[in-house]
Design an enzyme around this catalytic site. Structure first.
Site, PDB file in Angstrom:
ATOM      1  N   LYS A 186     -17.223 -25.018 -33.133  1.00 45.91           N
ATOM      2  CA  LYS A 186     -16.118 -24.241 -33.867  1.00 45.91           C
ATOM      3  C   LYS A 186     -14.857 -24.355 -33.221  1.00 45.91           C
ATOM      4  O   LYS A 186     -14.437 -24.633 -32.507  1.00 45.91           O
ATOM      5  CB  LYS A 186     -16.814 -22.802 -34.084  1.00 45.91           C
ATOM      6  CG  LYS A 186     -18.370 -22.952 -34.691  1.00 45.91           C
ATOM      7  CD  LYS A 186     -18.390 -23.564 -36.163  1.00 45.91           C
ATOM      8  CE  LYS A 186     -19.741 -24.066 -36.690  1.00 45.91           C
ATOM      9  NZ  LYS A 186     -20.766 -22.953 -37.006  1.00 45.91           N
TER      10      LYS A 186
HETATM   11  C1  LIG Z   1     -22.276 -22.595 -37.430  1.00 47.51           C
HETATM   12  C2  LIG Z   1     -22.393 -21.980 -38.658  1.00 47.51           C
HETATM   13  C3  LIG Z   1     -23.375 -20.881 -38.634  1.00 47.51           C
HETATM   14  C4  LIG Z   1     -23.976 -20.118 -37.613  1.00 47.51           C
HETATM   15  O1  LIG Z   1     -23.012 -20.135 -36.119  1.00 47.51           O
HETATM   16  P1  LIG Z   1     -24.023 -19.552 -34.945  1.00 47.51           P
HETATM   17  O2  LIG Z   1     -22.836 -19.084 -34.272  1.00 47.51           O
HETATM   18  O3  LIG Z   1     -24.157 -20.975 -34.436  1.00 47.51           O
HETATM   19  O4  LIG Z   1     -25.113 -18.795 -35.333  1.00 47.51           O
HETATM   20  C5  LIG Z   1     -23.453 -20.066 -40.064  1.00 47.51           C
HETATM   21  N1  LIG Z   1     -22.953 -20.576 -40.926  1.00 47.51           N
HETATM   22  C6  LIG Z   1     -22.116 -21.813 -40.978  1.00 47.51           C
HETATM   23  C7  LIG Z   1     -21.515 -22.048 -42.339  1.00 47.51           C
HETATM   24  C8  LIG Z   1     -21.907 -22.613 -39.721  1.00 47.51           C
HETATM   25  O5  LIG Z   1     -21.329 -23.735 -39.962  1.00 47.51           O
END
Ligand SMILES: *Cc1c(COP(=O)(O)O)cnc(C)c1O
Length: 385
Positions: A186
């Site tokens: 991210k």
């Molecule tokens: C990565 C992601 C999540 C989950 O995030 P985590 O921190 O890995 O639990 C939820 N929604 C979207 C759209 C994502 O890209």
């Protein structure tokens, strides 16, 4: 000549993060403590909310789960979301005991289409979970208006959208809750981690309790030097707290968030120019009066004109040492949801088409100019036909 593999979504980790982790190890306070409090404070400042309006957790999935519960979502309720998202978005709705309902995307923005939301609202609808896909803000004016009209809660999935703004307002502050991810791929990372923003302070107090076993006081306060404090279990919560070790990585990451955003914006713009004549649908240019998060750069192949199928392109890129991704196969493509809810891909035709033709290219702030040129040349050679 074998060129080094470009790992998709590889994070930009610098010496500051390494030093911060070592300092935390040496402090011997690894669990939830002062570093988590610092990251919460820094994040609240970045988002222009008060520090009582944020809560750090150990993932965005956890953030979504506790936010939905704190929003009062439970068994018998329906929650409307997009089919073009990561499975965690709907899994959190299911874990909260509610039934997810899909509203198709706008085929150009790839975000949930407010007119489709309106068609899916029923007497059982309790909440909306818009996802700011790739960092592009959803049509929040229309979504907020629908929520007000039908008295629905909004939980924004901001996993791609730390930097995103819509009409001068930060993503995650439109809804009752905004949920952020600090997963490795991210825009900023803590390894695993997440953050919740709440409109109301009492909602965030509930989120904090739900995220730590339902306990009324957190461990840091319990064992602080002003003496032992008893705690009460006030509800059956979860184990979703963030560690100081994780927050230590996040603090310097967040300090560089806008610097990294500028780098990703430049990569995004170079891709836009380089691929303008290929048989693909480019990402839509950001709308005026908004800020795009530039989390993903996606191409949607034109299956009539592209010399390669999407899956052939994925393989060919990987063979050239370039990691690529798919964000996302639409949720009704997955067997679990087909069996549980009788979903079929055809029910959301725009998300189905996008999900079958889409490919994500590397857009990490760590990408070098040479790597960027390798990605551009590979895509041009493979798709020019
Ligand atoms: C990565 C992601 C999540 C989950 O995030 P985590 O921190 O890995 O639990 C939820 N929604 C979207 C759209 C994502 O890209």
């Amino acid at each position: 000549m074998n060129q080094p593999f470009i790992t998709f979504g590889s994070p930009d980790i610098q010496q500051d993060e390494i030093d911060a982790v070592i300092a935390t190890m040496q402090s011997c306070w690894l669990g939830t403590g002062p570093k988590v409090a610092q990251l919460e404070k820094d994040f609240s400042r970045y988002k222009l909310v008060t520090s009582e309006q944020v809560a750090a957790v150990n993932s965005c999935t956890a953030a979504l789960h506790v936010s939905l519960i704190a929003a009062g979502v439970g068994p018998g309720d329906e929650v409307i979301t997009t089919p073009l998202t990561f499975c965690a978005t709907v899994n959190a709705i299911i874990h909260a005991g509610a039934t997810p309902v899909l509203a198709d995307i706008d085929p150009l923005t790839l975000n949930i289409d407010p007119t489709e939301i309106a068609r899916k609202i029923s007497s059982r609808t309790k909440a909306l979970v818009p996802v700011h896909f790739a960092g592009r803000p959803c049509e929040m004016d229309a979504i907020v208006q629908l929520a007000n009209q039908h008295q629905l809660k909004i939980i924004e999935d901001c996993a791609h959208a730390i930097e995103t703004e819509y009409r001068g307002q930060k993503a995650g502050t439109f809804g009752d809750f905004g949920c952020f991810s600090f997963y490795v791929t991210k825009n900023i990372t803590t390894g695993e981690g997440g953050m919740v923003i709440g409109k109301k302070i009492e909602d965030i107090q509930r989120v904090k309790i739900l995220a730590l076993h339902g306990m009324s006081k957190d461990a840091w306060k319990r064992f602080s030097d002003d003496g032992y404090k008893h705690y009460q279990v006030v509800e059956c919560g979860f184990k979703y707290n963030m560690m100081d070790l994780q927050a230590a990585i996040g603090i310097p990451q967040l300090a560089r968030v806008d610097q990294s955003w500028i780098i990703r914006q430049q990569i995004w713009q170079q891709y836009q120019q380089a691929f303008a004549d290929l048989p693909v649908q480019l990402p839509m240019e950001p709308q005026a009066d908004t800020r795009h998060g530039y989390h993903l750069y996606t191409l949607i192949l034109d299956p009539e004109r592209s010399p390669l199928s999407r899956d052939q392109l994925l393989d060919a890129m990987t063979k050239r040492g370039i990691g690529v991704g798919v964000h996302y196969m639409s949720l009704p493509e997955h067997s679990f949801y087909q069996q549980k809810f009788a979903w079929q891909p055809q029910q959301c035709p725009h998300a189905m088409f996008a999900g079958r033709q889409i490919i994500s290219l590397p857009i990490s702030a760590k990408l070098t100019a040479i790597e960027l040129q390798r990605v551009i040349s590979a895509v041009q050679e493979l798709l020019q036909g």
